[in-house]
Design a protein around this motif. Structure first.
Motif, PDB file in Angstrom:
ATOM      1  N   ASP A  55       0.857  -1.184   0.000  1.00  0.00           N
ATOM      2  CA  ASP A  55       0.000   0.000   0.000  1.00  0.00           C
ATOM      3  C   ASP A  55       0.897   1.239   0.000  1.00  0.00           C
ATOM      4  N   LYS A  57      -0.291   4.797   0.591  1.00  0.00           N
ATOM      5  CA  LYS A  57      -0.637   5.822   1.583  1.00  0.00           C
ATOM      6  C   LYS A  57      -0.894   5.157   2.935  1.00  0.00           C
ATOM      7  N   SER A  62       5.266   6.064   4.198  1.00  0.00           N
ATOM      8  CA  SER A  62       4.493   5.610   3.037  1.00  0.00           C
ATOM      9  C   SER A  62       5.108   4.350   2.446  1.00  0.00           C
ATOM     10  N   THR A  80      -3.303   0.675  -3.999  1.00  0.00           N
ATOM     11  CA  THR A  80      -3.702   1.955  -3.432  1.00  0.00           C
ATOM     12  C   THR A  80      -5.044   2.398  -3.990  1.00  0.00           C
ATOM     13  N   ALA A  81      -5.690   3.299  -3.269  1.00  0.00           N
ATOM     14  CA  ALA A  81      -6.942   3.892  -3.747  1.00  0.00           C
ATOM     15  C   ALA A  81      -6.679   5.193  -4.491  1.00  0.00           C
ATOM     16  N   PHE A  82      -5.410   5.578  -4.598  1.00  0.00           N
ATOM     17  CA  PHE A  82      -5.066   6.891  -5.165  1.00  0.00           C
ATOM     18  C   PHE A  82      -4.266   6.734  -6.466  1.00  0.00           C
ATOM     19  N   ARG A  83      -4.904   7.013  -7.580  1.00  0.00           N
ATOM     20  CA  ARG A  83      -4.277   6.839  -8.891  1.00  0.00           C
ATOM     21  C   ARG A  83      -3.098   7.785  -9.115  1.00  0.00           C
ATOM     22  N   GLU A  84      -3.067   8.919  -8.412  1.00  0.00           N
ATOM     23  CA  GLU A  84      -2.031   9.926  -8.684  1.00  0.00           C
ATOM     24  C   GLU A  84      -0.623   9.450  -8.337  1.00  0.00           C
ATOM     25  N   TYR A  85      -0.503   8.323  -7.607  1.00  0.00           N
ATOM     26  CA  TYR A  85       0.822   7.811  -7.262  1.00  0.00           C
ATOM     27  C   TYR A  85       1.394   6.870  -8.324  1.00  0.00           C
ATOM     28  N   VAL A  99      -5.351  -0.555  -8.352  1.00  0.00           N
ATOM     29  CA  VAL A  99      -6.198   0.439  -7.688  1.00  0.00           C
ATOM     30  C   VAL A  99      -7.338  -0.280  -6.964  1.00  0.00           C
TER      31      VAL A  99
END
Length: 237
Positions: A55, A57, A62, A80-85, A99
């Motif tokens: 994971d 975040k 991290s 992760t739930a955050f695509r920006e990474y 994701v």
């Protein structure tokens, strides 16, 4: 091969979802599941993993920071739930980026990538090793590649002739040829693979290695001659 993997994710439901997916794939073996980086770090100090589902975040440290802290990290699939990474994850040579919530078909595609990478790495290491094992009956025998003089094929078996003895193994000549790739071996006949460094003489269509006489096919004779001589033939001018 079985791929030993661990999970590092601070969310219990996310860990459970990955554990369920892993349980469905027969070539994956879960050896640890952790809610924070310190637990995972302690485990990796004493154990070896092939793959980590990581994971990004998380509190305190991290997933990216944790990965950067590892000296010899395993293969990584970021979760992760955050695509920006995604871009930063791939810059760290992650195999894939999943994701949440993670569908099983997408999970399977990612772990198949890992399996392919690890198999390719193992094959490369095998080819670059100085020796290999064969099973001769019930005995596992280690053979140094530099000791192989020639290999003779007979139906489903090969006879590997070395400096010391002849070994029989249930292999194809092509398998042995691939194993010895990069060394000075040549298929001189459909049934013979020869170490050109071991050839003492060429007598017509025969290669002489000690007391052995190995036939050379007509189609290979000129190439064998050129590779053996390599411009080193001394003759009266």
């Amino acid at each position: 091969m079985r791929i030993k993997c661990i999970i590092l994710d601070d969310e219990p439901m996310a860990r459970q979802g990955l554990e369920d997916h892993i349980d469905e794939v027969d070539f994956l073996e879960l050896i640890g599941s952790f809610k924070n980086a310190m637990e995972a770090n302690e485990f990796l100090a004493e154990n070896t993993a092939d793959l980590i589902f990581l994971d990004i975040k998380m509190p305190k440290i991290s997933g990216i920071e944790f990965l950067e802290s590892l000296t010899n990290p395993p293969k990584v699939i970021f979760t992760t739930a955050f695509r920006e990474y995604a871009v930063e994850g791939f810059e760290l040579e992650a195999v894939d980026y999943l994701v949440k919530p993670i569908a099983f078909n997408r999970f399977l595609k990612a772990v198949n990538k890992v399996r392919q990478l690890l198999n390719s790495t193992n094959e490369h290491e095998d080819k670059n090793s100085d020796w290999f094992f064969i099973k001769d009956g019930q005995t596992l025998t280690r053979i140094k590649k530099k000791d192989v003089l020639f290999v003779e094929s007979l139906k489903d078996y090969v006879f590997i002739h070395t400096l010391e003895k002849r070994h029989m193994a249930l292999l194809s000549l092509k398998q042995v040829e691939e194993l010895l790739e990069g060394l000075n071996f040549m298929r001189v006949h459909r049934s013979y693979l020869v170490s050109l460094d071991s050839v003492e003489a060429m007598d017509g269509n025969l290669l002489c290695i000690g007391q052995h006489r190995i036939p050379v096919s007509k189609s290979s004779r000129e190439e064998v001659y050129q590779k053996l001589v390599k411009g080193k033939l001394w003759k009266r001018g």
